[in-house]
Design a protein around this motif. Sequence first.
Motif, PDB file in Angstrom:
ATOM      1  N   GLN A  33       0.813  -1.214   0.000  1.00  0.00           N
ATOM      2  CA  GLN A  33       0.000   0.000   0.000  1.00  0.00           C
ATOM      3  C   GLN A  33       0.849   1.269   0.000  1.00  0.00           C
ATOM      4  N   GLY A  34       2.158   1.112   0.057  1.00  0.00           N
ATOM      5  CA  GLY A  34       3.055   2.255   0.024  1.00  0.00           C
ATOM      6  C   GLY A  34       3.415   2.805   1.390  1.00  0.00           C
ATOM      7  N   GLY A  35       3.048   2.100   2.446  1.00  0.00           N
ATOM      8  CA  GLY A  35       3.357   2.551   3.794  1.00  0.00           C
ATOM      9  C   GLY A  35       4.646   1.947   4.309  1.00  0.00           C
ATOM     10  N   SER A  36       4.900   2.203   5.571  1.00  0.00           N
ATOM     11  CA  SER A  36       6.064   1.638   6.244  1.00  0.00           C
ATOM     12  C   SER A  36       5.563   0.892   7.472  1.00  0.00           C
ATOM     13  N   TRP A  37       5.987  -0.348   7.641  1.00  0.00           N
ATOM     14  CA  TRP A  37       5.507  -1.169   8.744  1.00  0.00           C
ATOM     15  C   TRP A  37       6.306  -0.864  10.007  1.00  0.00           C
ATOM     16  N   ASN A  38       5.589  -0.473  11.042  1.00  0.00           N
ATOM     17  CA  ASN A  38       6.198  -0.231  12.350  1.00  0.00           C
ATOM     18  C   ASN A  38       6.153  -1.549  13.115  1.00  0.00           C
ATOM     19  N   TYR A  39       7.299  -2.216  13.233  1.00  0.00           N
ATOM     20  CA  TYR A  39       7.345  -3.536  13.846  1.00  0.00           C
ATOM     21  C   TYR A  39       7.077  -3.484  15.344  1.00  0.00           C
ATOM     22  N   GLN A  40       7.496  -2.427  16.018  1.00  0.00           N
ATOM     23  CA  GLN A  40       7.288  -2.332  17.468  1.00  0.00           C
ATOM     24  C   GLN A  40       5.811  -2.174  17.809  1.00  0.00           C
ATOM     25  N   ALA A  41       5.086  -1.350  17.060  1.00  0.00           N
ATOM     26  CA  ALA A  41       3.672  -1.103  17.336  1.00  0.00           C
ATOM     27  C   ALA A  41       2.761  -2.036  16.540  1.00  0.00           C
ATOM     28  N   ALA A  42       3.312  -2.802  15.602  1.00  0.00           N
ATOM     29  CA  ALA A  42       2.558  -3.708  14.728  1.00  0.00           C
ATOM     30  C   ALA A  42       1.435  -2.972  14.003  1.00  0.00           C
ATOM     31  N   GLU A  43       1.804  -1.865  13.380  1.00  0.00           N
ATOM     32  CA  GLU A  43       0.817  -1.100  12.616  1.00  0.00           C
ATOM     33  C   GLU A  43       1.474  -0.478  11.401  1.00  0.00           C
ATOM     34  N   CYS A  44       0.650  -0.154  10.428  1.00  0.00           N
ATOM     35  CA  CYS A  44       1.125   0.443   9.191  1.00  0.00           C
ATOM     36  C   CYS A  44       1.175   1.956   9.339  1.00  0.00           C
ATOM     37  N   ASP A  45       2.292   2.539   8.970  1.00  0.00           N
ATOM     38  CA  ASP A  45       2.456   3.987   9.032  1.00  0.00           C
ATOM     39  C   ASP A  45       2.389   4.520   7.607  1.00  0.00           C
ATOM     40  N   ALA A  46       1.287   5.171   7.287  1.00  0.00           N
ATOM     41  CA  ALA A  46       1.083   5.675   5.938  1.00  0.00           C
ATOM     42  C   ALA A  46       1.819   6.985   5.689  1.00  0.00           C
ATOM     43  N   ALA A  49       7.265   7.391   7.123  1.00  0.00           N
ATOM     44  CA  ALA A  49       8.465   7.379   7.957  1.00  0.00           C
ATOM     45  C   ALA A  49       9.103   5.999   7.899  1.00  0.00           C
ATOM     46  N   ASP A  50      10.424   5.989   7.853  1.00  0.00           N
ATOM     47  CA  ASP A  50      11.130   4.709   7.831  1.00  0.00           C
ATOM     48  C   ASP A  50      11.214   4.144   9.243  1.00  0.00           C
ATOM     49  N   HIS A  51      10.853   2.876   9.369  1.00  0.00           N
ATOM     50  CA  HIS A  51      10.951   2.180  10.648  1.00  0.00           C
ATOM     51  C   HIS A  51      11.978   1.069  10.509  1.00  0.00           C
ATOM     52  N   PRO A  52      12.808   0.869  11.521  1.00  0.00           N
ATOM     53  CA  PRO A  52      13.817  -0.199  11.427  1.00  0.00           C
ATOM     54  C   PRO A  52      13.169  -1.579  11.506  1.00  0.00           C
ATOM     55  N   PHE A  53      13.810  -2.549  10.870  1.00  0.00           N
ATOM     56  CA  PHE A  53      13.340  -3.927  10.930  1.00  0.00           C
ATOM     57  C   PHE A  53      13.690  -4.518  12.291  1.00  0.00           C
ATOM     58  N   VAL A  54      12.703  -5.111  12.930  1.00  0.00           N
ATOM     59  CA  VAL A  54      12.909  -5.793  14.208  1.00  0.00           C
ATOM     60  C   VAL A  54      12.481  -7.242  14.001  1.00  0.00           C
ATOM     61  N   PRO A  55      13.395  -8.198  14.165  1.00  0.00           N
ATOM     62  CA  PRO A  55      13.057  -9.599  13.895  1.00  0.00           C
ATOM     63  C   PRO A  55      11.934 -10.118  14.789  1.00  0.00           C
ATOM     64  N   PHE A  56      11.249 -11.144  14.287  1.00  0.00           N
ATOM     65  CA  PHE A  56      10.147 -11.766  15.012  1.00  0.00           C
ATOM     66  C   PHE A  56      10.621 -12.304  16.361  1.00  0.00           C
ATOM     67  N   MET A  57      11.813 -12.846  16.401  1.00  0.00           N
ATOM     68  CA  MET A  57      12.372 -13.409  17.642  1.00  0.00           C
ATOM     69  C   MET A  57      12.538 -12.340  18.710  1.00  0.00           C
ATOM     70  N   VAL A  58      12.913 -11.137  18.304  1.00  0.00           N
ATOM     71  CA  VAL A  58      13.117 -10.049  19.267  1.00  0.00           C
ATOM     72  C   VAL A  58      11.772  -9.549  19.789  1.00  0.00           C
ATOM     73  N   ARG A  59      10.770  -9.522  18.931  1.00  0.00           N
ATOM     74  CA  ARG A  59       9.455  -9.017  19.335  1.00  0.00           C
ATOM     75  C   ARG A  59       8.645 -10.028  20.127  1.00  0.00           C
ATOM     76  N   HIS A  60       8.847 -11.313  19.881  1.00  0.00           N
ATOM     77  CA  HIS A  60       8.062 -12.361  20.542  1.00  0.00           C
ATOM     78  C   HIS A  60       8.979 -13.472  21.070  1.00  0.00           C
ATOM     79  N   PRO A  61       9.861 -13.161  22.015  1.00  0.00           N
ATOM     80  CA  PRO A  61      10.803 -14.198  22.468  1.00  0.00           C
ATOM     81  C   PRO A  61      10.132 -15.341  23.227  1.00  0.00           C
ATOM     82  N   LEU A  62       9.082 -15.059  23.973  1.00  0.00           N
ATOM     83  CA  LEU A  62       8.421 -16.116  24.733  1.00  0.00           C
ATOM     84  C   LEU A  62       7.737 -17.119  23.814  1.00  0.00           C
TER      85      LEU A  62
END
Length: 86
Positions: A33-46, A49-62
Amino acid sequence: MLRLGLILLVVPALLLMGGYFYDLSLADACLDQGGSWNYQAAECDAAGADHPFVPFMVRHPLIVNGSMLLSVVGLLICMAGLYRRR
């Protein structure tokens, strides 16, 4: 015992892959859709703004560590079930 081991070996890995691919599809849909995915907030930023990539393991370690632990326990139960005399 062998059936329980196989369930514990396979089901957590399938659930982990399902969660990962669901998360990946959300990010991919946002990028389409032309947005940028905010991995920390799990939402699309239309706003674009550039958001850094955060791996799935870092976001959901448990979830990742727990499912891998259950799979290893399932493997050990399978081995014990196959080793035991009938």
